[in-house]
Every structure is written in structure tokens, then in C-alpha cells.
Design a protein around this motif. Structure first.
Motif, PDB file in Angstrom:
ATOM      1  N   UNK A  63       0.812  -1.215   0.000  1.00 15.33           N
ATOM      2  CA  UNK A  63       0.000   0.000   0.000  1.00 15.33           C
ATOM      3  C   UNK A  63       0.845   1.265   0.000  1.00 15.33           C
ATOM      4  N   UNK A  64       2.153   1.104   0.126  1.00 18.80           N
ATOM      5  CA  UNK A  64       3.081   2.228   0.212  1.00 18.80           C
ATOM      6  C   UNK A  64       2.662   3.191   1.313  1.00 18.80           C
ATOM      7  N   UNK A  65       2.318   2.629   2.435  1.00 20.64           N
ATOM      8  CA  UNK A  65       2.025   3.439   3.610  1.00 20.64           C
ATOM      9  C   UNK A  65       3.109   3.185   4.661  1.00 20.64           C
ATOM     10  N   UNK A  66       3.458   4.255   5.371  1.00 20.38           N
ATOM     11  CA  UNK A  66       4.521   4.181   6.373  1.00 20.38           C
ATOM     12  C   UNK A  66       4.067   4.964   7.592  1.00 20.38           C
ATOM     13  N   UNK A  67       4.648   4.629   8.757  1.00 18.92           N
ATOM     14  CA  UNK A  67       4.168   5.383   9.904  1.00 18.92           C
ATOM     15  C   UNK A  67       4.846   6.745  10.054  1.00 18.92           C
ATOM     16  N   UNK A  68       6.030   6.919   9.514  1.00 17.99           N
ATOM     17  CA  UNK A  68       6.677   8.223   9.473  1.00 17.99           C
ATOM     18  C   UNK A  68       7.425   8.373   8.159  1.00 17.99           C
ATOM     19  N   UNK A  69       7.362   9.593   7.634  1.00 17.26           N
ATOM     20  CA  UNK A  69       8.039   9.931   6.383  1.00 17.26           C
ATOM     21  C   UNK A  69       8.914  11.164   6.597  1.00 17.26           C
ATOM     22  N   UNK A  70      10.018  11.253   5.864  1.00 12.61           N
ATOM     23  CA  UNK A  70      10.701  12.522   5.715  1.00 12.61           C
ATOM     24  C   UNK A  70       9.970  13.362   4.680  1.00 12.61           C
ATOM     25  N   UNK A  71      10.327  14.644   4.571  1.00  9.41           N
ATOM     26  CA  UNK A  71       9.650  15.513   3.603  1.00  9.41           C
ATOM     27  C   UNK A  71      10.041  15.222   2.160  1.00  9.41           C
ATOM     28  N   UNK A  72      11.133  14.481   1.966  1.00  9.05           N
ATOM     29  CA  UNK A  72      11.573  14.161   0.615  1.00  9.05           C
ATOM     30  C   UNK A  72      12.611  15.139   0.093  1.00  9.05           C
ATOM     31  N   UNK A  73      13.438  14.641  -0.811  1.00  9.53           N
ATOM     32  CA  UNK A  73      14.436  15.493  -1.451  1.00  9.53           C
ATOM     33  C   UNK A  73      14.502  15.152  -2.935  1.00  9.53           C
ATOM     34  N   UNK A  74      14.501  16.177  -3.763  1.00 12.36           N
ATOM     35  CA  UNK A  74      14.523  15.979  -5.210  1.00 12.36           C
ATOM     36  C   UNK A  74      15.951  15.706  -5.669  1.00 12.36           C
ATOM     37  N   UNK A  75      16.109  14.656  -6.456  1.00  8.00           N
ATOM     38  CA  UNK A  75      17.403  14.342  -7.058  1.00  8.00           C
ATOM     39  C   UNK A  75      17.223  14.260  -8.569  1.00  8.00           C
ATOM     40  N   UNK A  76      18.032  15.001  -9.280  1.00  8.31           N
ATOM     41  CA  UNK A  76      18.024  14.981 -10.731  1.00  8.31           C
ATOM     42  C   UNK A  76      19.342  14.409 -11.224  1.00  8.31           C
ATOM     43  N   UNK A  77      19.247  13.441 -12.118  1.00  7.10           N
ATOM     44  CA  UNK A  77      20.448  12.849 -12.718  1.00  7.10           C
ATOM     45  C   UNK A  77      20.571  13.422 -14.121  1.00  7.10           C
ATOM     46  N   UNK A  78      21.577  14.241 -14.310  1.00  7.53           N
ATOM     47  CA  UNK A  78      21.748  14.935 -15.580  1.00  7.53           C
ATOM     48  C   UNK A  78      23.163  15.466 -15.684  1.00  7.53           C
ATOM     49  N   UNK A  79      23.637  15.555 -16.914  1.00  9.51           N
ATOM     50  CA  UNK A  79      24.948  16.158 -17.129  1.00  9.51           C
ATOM     51  C   UNK A  79      24.811  17.650 -17.420  1.00  9.51           C
TER      52      UNK A  79
END
Length: 121
Positions: free
Chosen positions: A105-121
Motif C-alpha cells: 500500500x506504500x504506507x509508512x508510519x513516518x516519512x521525511x519531507x523528501x528530497x529531489x534528485x536529478x540525474x543529468x549532465x
């Protein structure tokens, strides 16, 4: 109060290693009471689990990423780390750390706010 916070570079060059840390406060990651997850959401797609450290201490990785993924605890600073080698643009996503997730279900009891990562040259 449990808080999780991701950190790491927002831009990674292709073929390099994507490395993120998750700092946990209000809870110790050194005990075996919880499982610790990395989850990501590519642009325009749903959440997908990347891997986790189970309560047993064993690690489990998404099959399609297994050969490139390593997750481990750094007990000295209360963090757990994701390393994804040979990064490609398909690894571009918002990455989350989380605790005690149900993968179906992709449910968790605690999450971080998230961080964007871009893979690019």
C-alpha cells in the motif's frame, strides 16, 4: 516526536553514485524495533520502494535496482544511507526516507519531507 530528514546532492551526473542520508530524531535507528525504508517517486509516476533495512538487520532491495543499491546504518550519527551506483536519468525522482512501511500500500508510519534528485549532465 519522530522526525526524518533526507539530505544529499540535488544534482548527480550520469554514471556517478547517488548518495542520500536520512537523519532520524526522536527515535534511535540502532535498535531492531523498526524497519527503515527508502522510497522514490519519479516525475509523473507513483511511489516505488527502493530498499529497506528490516528489523532483523537484513537488507532488501527492489529487484530492478538490486545490483546498484546499498542501504546501511551509520549508528555513530543516527543516520541511514542510500547509495545508488551508476545513476541514470531514470533515477531522477523525489526520494523519501521512511519508517515501518507496508510495500503493498506504500504506507509508512513516518516519512521525511523528501528530497529531489536529478540525474543529468
Amino acid at each position: 516526536q519522530v522526525q526524518l530528514q533526507e539530505s544529499g546532492p540535488g544534482l548527480v551526473e550520469p554514471s556517478q553514485t547517488l548518495s542520500l542520508a536520512c537523519a532520524a530524531s526522536g527515535v534511535s535507528i540502532t535498535t531492531n524495533d523498526y524497519a527503515w525504508f527508502w522510497i522514490r517517486q519519479p516525475p509523473g509516476k507513483g511511489l516505488e520502494w527502493v530498499g529497506y533495512i528490516a528489523k532483523s538487520g537484513n537488507t532488501y532491495y527492489r529487484p530492478t535496482l538490486k545490483s546498484r543499491t546499498s542501504i546501511f546504518k551509520d549508528a555513530s550519527n543516527g543516520q541511514f544511507t542510500l547509495q545508488l551506483s551508476s545513476a541514470t536519468p531514470e533515477d531522477t525522482a523525489k526520494y523519501y526516507c521512511a519508517r515501518d512501511c507496508t510495500i503493498a500500500s506504500m504506507t509508512c508510519d513516518y516519512w521525511g519531507p523528501g528530497t529531489q534528485v536529478t540525474v543529468s549532465s
